[in-house]
Design a protein around this motif. Structure first.
Motif, PDB file in Angstrom:
ATOM      1  N   ARG A   5       0.984  -1.246  -0.172  1.00  0.00           N
ATOM      2  CA  ARG A   5      -0.033  -0.047   0.139  1.00  0.00           C
ATOM      3  C   ARG A   5       0.773   1.329  -0.083  1.00  0.00           C
ATOM      4  N   LEU A   6       0.773   2.103  -1.101  1.00  0.00           N
ATOM      5  CA  LEU A   6       1.361   3.296  -1.361  1.00  0.00           C
ATOM      6  C   LEU A   6       0.394   4.498  -0.675  1.00  0.00           C
ATOM      7  N   ASP A   7       0.568   5.040   0.353  1.00  0.00           N
ATOM      8  CA  ASP A   7      -0.376   5.863   1.056  1.00  0.00           C
ATOM      9  C   ASP A   7       0.130   7.417   0.860  1.00  0.00           C
ATOM     10  N   HIS A   8      -0.545   7.886  -0.040  1.00  0.00           N
ATOM     11  CA  HIS A   8      -0.213   9.326  -0.242  1.00  0.00           C
ATOM     12  C   HIS A   8       1.423   9.526  -0.196  1.00  0.00           C
ATOM     13  N   SER A  56      11.129  -0.710  -2.251  1.00  0.00           N
ATOM     14  CA  SER A  56      12.122  -1.609  -1.543  1.00  0.00           C
ATOM     15  C   SER A  56      12.608  -1.212  -0.372  1.00  0.00           C
ATOM     16  N   GLY A  57      12.618   0.160  -0.357  1.00  0.00           N
ATOM     17  CA  GLY A  57      13.514   0.726   1.095  1.00  0.00           C
ATOM     18  C   GLY A  57      14.637   1.342   0.733  1.00  0.00           C
ATOM     19  N   LEU A  58      15.003   1.397  -0.632  1.00  0.00           N
ATOM     20  CA  LEU A  58      16.238   2.375  -0.798  1.00  0.00           C
ATOM     21  C   LEU A  58      16.210   3.641  -0.701  1.00  0.00           C
ATOM     22  N   PHE A  68       3.173  -2.971   4.078  1.00  0.00           N
ATOM     23  CA  PHE A  68       3.001  -4.174   3.592  1.00  0.00           C
ATOM     24  C   PHE A  68       1.917  -4.776   4.297  1.00  0.00           C
ATOM     25  N   ASP A  69       0.819  -5.049   3.926  1.00  0.00           N
ATOM     26  CA  ASP A  69      -0.323  -5.378   4.656  1.00  0.00           C
ATOM     27  C   ASP A  69      -0.673  -4.667   5.645  1.00  0.00           C
ATOM     28  N   ASP A  70      -0.908  -4.730   6.557  1.00  0.00           N
ATOM     29  CA  ASP A  70      -1.231  -3.785   7.769  1.00  0.00           C
ATOM     30  C   ASP A  70       0.045  -3.150   8.563  1.00  0.00           C
ATOM     31  N   ARG A  71       1.260  -3.544   8.062  1.00  0.00           N
ATOM     32  CA  ARG A  71       2.630  -3.117   8.619  1.00  0.00           C
ATOM     33  C   ARG A  71       2.971  -1.834   7.735  1.00  0.00           C
ATOM     34  N   ASP A  72       3.369  -0.801   8.831  1.00  0.00           N
ATOM     35  CA  ASP A  72       4.215   0.363   8.395  1.00  0.00           C
ATOM     36  C   ASP A  72       5.554   0.050   8.016  1.00  0.00           C
ATOM     37  N   VAL A  73       6.125  -0.039   6.905  1.00  0.00           N
ATOM     38  CA  VAL A  73       7.506  -0.308   6.587  1.00  0.00           C
ATOM     39  C   VAL A  73       8.257   1.021   6.043  1.00  0.00           C
ATOM     40  N   THR A  74       7.733   2.216   5.941  1.00  0.00           N
ATOM     41  CA  THR A  74       8.296   3.358   5.653  1.00  0.00           C
ATOM     42  C   THR A  74       9.754   3.583   5.974  1.00  0.00           C
ATOM     43  N   LEU A  75      10.046   3.216   7.186  1.00  0.00           N
ATOM     44  CA  LEU A  75      11.571   3.471   7.655  1.00  0.00           C
ATOM     45  C   LEU A  75      12.431   2.370   7.893  1.00  0.00           C
ATOM     46  N   LEU A  76      11.888   1.149   7.491  1.00  0.00           N
ATOM     47  CA  LEU A  76      12.533  -0.109   7.279  1.00  0.00           C
ATOM     48  C   LEU A  76      13.581  -0.159   6.117  1.00  0.00           C
ATOM     49  N   THR A  77      14.726  -1.151   6.436  1.00  0.00           N
ATOM     50  CA  THR A  77      15.799  -1.346   5.350  1.00  0.00           C
ATOM     51  C   THR A  77      14.987  -2.425   4.493  1.00  0.00           C
ATOM     52  N   PRO A  78      15.443  -2.454   3.298  1.00  0.00           N
ATOM     53  CA  PRO A  78      15.217  -3.462   2.258  1.00  0.00           C
ATOM     54  C   PRO A  78      15.269  -4.885   2.965  1.00  0.00           C
TER      55      PRO A  78
END
Length: 358
Positions: A5-8, A56-58, A68-78
């Motif tokens: 999910r790309l949220d705004h 990808s997180g780069l 990813f699904d319901d998890r916010d991964v904005t600040l996570l590494t690839p």
């Protein structure tokens, strides 16, 4: 696998550019469904690789969130996102064998040795490199190295998505069709979420279930290949997809007709509700333009006929406006010709965006 999910999302490459409103990626609000095959299609510089690197997180977006699904991964590494990425140039270990390259990501994740052997053997078979399993990678061809890159992503069972950044650019033209077909087959078998960046419409339309067309940093249409061809929602989509692209004729709307430099073309009821001051254009694909004897349609001047093997392309002018038509038969082109437009294939655009019918 994951629903992405790309949220705004928006991105500028510096705070100064963001303050000036200069974004490499304008607002994107969209979801890639779990197990889907998607292509990001557009010209160089349109923002597609920026968007892929944010997934990808780069890159961390200037604004918005990646989920990813319901998890916010904005600040996570690839690595933390469990993403596999295949780049334009194959990234492999030349001093390792083919089998060792495939096993490497599994060893890093402490997968048991017996399971590694099973998965590597299966992947070697799937990518057609069983006979070269014990060969050092340095001596392989570019397409074989790219197969290893692909296999390294598919060999993992924990991968959330596989991202491809123009992976066939360095591949010989005669090998591209084969690799595209193999990739499509692998997607059917593994049902992984795949996002494929390309500027080549053939690659996008043959690989993807849904194509995301990008232009000047924004998504202008998302649809199946059929939807993009039949109902382009933006003039860029009509121009960019198809060969030749969609005819776009400046016009004004008057009493149910599109008037192109004095020539009146009848529109279907409800096809063109536009506002004063908007720039309007009539769009029709060359496949839906018929060349007829004078008196059957609107007069045109034929400049030339291009024979491209399976069909001929008529290049003409309608009161000075360029017009293309595709002929798939051996009918002669009249010396004095008219263009006849299929009414159901006419699209009206206001300020570059499709005017919905009804």
């Amino acid at each position: 696998m994951a629903r992405i999910r790309l949220d705004h999302i928006r991105h500028a490459y510096s705070p100064e550019l963001a303050r000036a409103g200069t974004y490499a990626l304008r607002e994107v609000d969209h979801a890639f469904e779990d197990g889907g095959a998607y292509a990001l299609l557009g010209p160089s510089g349109c923002g597609k690789t920026t968007l892929l690197n944010i997934i990808s997180g780069l890159l961390t977006p200037s604004e918005g969130h990646v989920r990813f699904d319901d998890r916010d991964v904005t600040l996570l590494t690839p690595e933390a996102r469990n993403i596999a990425q295949v780049f334009q140039f194959p990234v492999i270990y030349d001093t390792m064998t083919v089998a060792e390259n495939l096993a490497f990501p599994l060893k890093n994740r402490k997968v048991p040795a017996a399971e590694i052997r099973t998965r590597v053997a299966d992947m070697l078979r799937r990518i057609g490199l069983e006979a070269k399993a014990n060969r050092k990678a340095r001596g392989l061809t570019a397409d074989e190295k790219q197969k290893i890159s692909l296999g390294r992503g598919l060999v993992r069972s924990d991968v959330n998505a596989i991202l491809f950044d123009e992976p066939l650019t360095v591949i010989d033209p005669h090998m591209k069709w084969q690799l595209r077909s193999e990739l499509k087959q692998l997607h059917r078998e593994f049902a992984m979420t795949m996002v494929y960046v390309t500027h080549d419409q053939t690659e996008a339309l043959t690989f993807a279930d849904k194509v995301v067309v990008m232009y000047a940093g924004e998504v202008v249409q998302i649809g199946t290949p059929e939807e993009l061809f039949e109902r382009p929602k933006h003039t860029f989509v009509g121009y960019f997809i198809g060969s030749p692209g969609m005819n776009l004729l400046p016009c004004r709307i008057e009493s149910g007709d599109a008037v192109v430099s004095g020539a009146r073309i009848r529109l279907r009821d409800g096809a063109a509700r536009v506002h004063a001051g908007q720039t309007t254009e009539l769009g029709i694909r060359p496949e839906f333009v018929r060349i007829a004897p004078r008196g059957e349609g609107v007069p045109i001047v034929v400049d030339r006929v291009e024979d491209v093997g399976s069909e001929r392309i008529v290049r003409a002018r309608l009161n000075g406006n360029p017009l293309s038509a595709i002929l798939r038969d051996d009918h002669a082109v009249p010396a004095e010709a008219d263009a006849v437009f299929a009414p159901e294939a006419l699209n009206v655009y206001a300020d570059s965006w499709l005017v919905e019918r009804g």
